[in-house]
Design a protein around this motif. Structure first.
Motif, PDB file in Angstrom:
ATOM      1  N   ILE A  49      31.605  39.830  35.563  1.00 51.14           N
ATOM      2  CA  ILE A  49      31.208  41.167  36.003  1.00 51.14           C
ATOM      3  C   ILE A  49      32.265  41.745  36.933  1.00 51.14           C
ATOM      4  N   ALA A  50      32.715  40.926  37.874  1.00 54.09           N
ATOM      5  CA  ALA A  50      33.753  41.388  38.803  1.00 54.09           C
ATOM      6  C   ALA A  50      35.032  41.733  38.050  1.00 54.09           C
ATOM      7  N   ARG A  51      35.391  40.913  37.076  1.00 50.61           N
ATOM      8  CA  ARG A  51      36.612  41.160  36.307  1.00 50.61           C
ATOM      9  C   ARG A  51      36.523  42.481  35.543  1.00 50.61           C
ATOM     10  N   ARG A  52      35.377  42.731  34.903  1.00 43.83           N
ATOM     11  CA  ARG A  52      35.245  43.986  34.155  1.00 43.83           C
ATOM     12  C   ARG A  52      35.252  45.189  35.087  1.00 43.83           C
ATOM     13  N   ALA A  53      34.724  45.003  36.287  1.00 40.99           N
ATOM     14  CA  ALA A  53      34.704  46.103  37.256  1.00 40.99           C
ATOM     15  C   ALA A  53      36.075  46.325  37.904  1.00 40.99           C
ATOM     16  N   GLY A  54      36.960  45.353  37.739  1.00 43.93           N
ATOM     17  CA  GLY A  54      38.288  45.485  38.333  1.00 43.93           C
ATOM     18  C   GLY A  54      38.316  45.198  39.822  1.00 43.93           C
ATOM     19  N   VAL A  55      37.393  44.340  40.289  1.00 45.93           N
ATOM     20  CA  VAL A  55      37.365  43.972  41.703  1.00 45.93           C
ATOM     21  C   VAL A  55      37.342  42.449  41.801  1.00 45.93           C
TER      22      VAL A  55
END
Length: 210
Positions: free
Chosen positions: A32-38
């Motif tokens: 989830i963090a990776r897809r959000a770019g954070v």
């Protein structure tokens, strides 16, 4: 919340909504963090836990959909039609929305809003069952725990057959509904109904939840 933190929170909510719907509520938080770019740490700093994120992203949408199905089922003039509609529609939602299938498992006790929703859905299901039983159309030995097992089994079947046999669950439900009519109850059941705790433990094992 600072403006940059609010932007990151919005990105995380959007990414979580996409991944939850694609793969269910157990999707790794790192993805989830990776897809959000954070960063992974940013996710934890802003939300603290998977359950908090689930409550933020899933609870309201799931509530709207489940409440709508229950409301329609209870409004059906024929109680059996309402009961059959409820089972068929909930199973369809499970088959097409992995996040909702996980919501109905009730396996996220730390997500307070979600658990409140599960309690409300269980109460609605009880009313739908009892209404059909009062009219004599639904066999009297069917319980809310039996319904929970039904939904759990269909969720697993739908997930396993999503590519090879996406509609196989519909045939199973048709057989089930015929067997639940009062006139089909010609033999006593071999065992009594499960307790709510047994349902929770069995569904947890089926879904891989400790």
């Amino acid at each position: 919340m600072r403006a940059d933190a609010e932007r990151n929170a919005g990105k995380l909510r959007a990414a979580a909504a996409e991944l939850f719907q694609e793969r269910g509520l157990q999707v790794p938080l790192k993805e989830i963090a990776r897809r959000a770019g954070v960063s992974h740490g940013t996710l934890y700093n802003l939300f603290g836990s998977r359950e908090t994120l689930i409550d933020e992203v899933v609870a309201d949408l799931a509530a709207d959909r489940l409440d709508e199905v229950a409301k329609y089922a209870l409004a059906c003039e024929d109680a059996w039609d309402g009961f059959a509609y409820y089972i068929e529609k909930i199973c369809e939602l499970q088959a097409t929305d992995p996040a909702l299938a996980d919501v109905l498992s009730g396996r996220y006790p730390g997500a307070e809003r979600l658990m409140t929703l599960c309690g409300r859905a269980s109460d609605a299901a009880t009313r739908i069952i009892e209404r059909a039983q009062r009219t004599g159309t639904l066999r009297p030995d069917f319980t809310g725990e039996d319904l929970a097992f039904t939904f759990g089994a269909v969720a697993l079947l739908a997930r396993a057959g999503a590519d090879a046999a996406p509609d196989a669950w519909r045939r199973s439900i048709a057989f089930l509904l015929d067997g639940l009519r009062t006139e089909a109850a010609r033999h006593p059941l071999p065992v009594g109904p499960a307790t709510p705790q047994q349902v929770y433990e069995v569904l947890g094992r089926l879904t891989g939840t400790p």
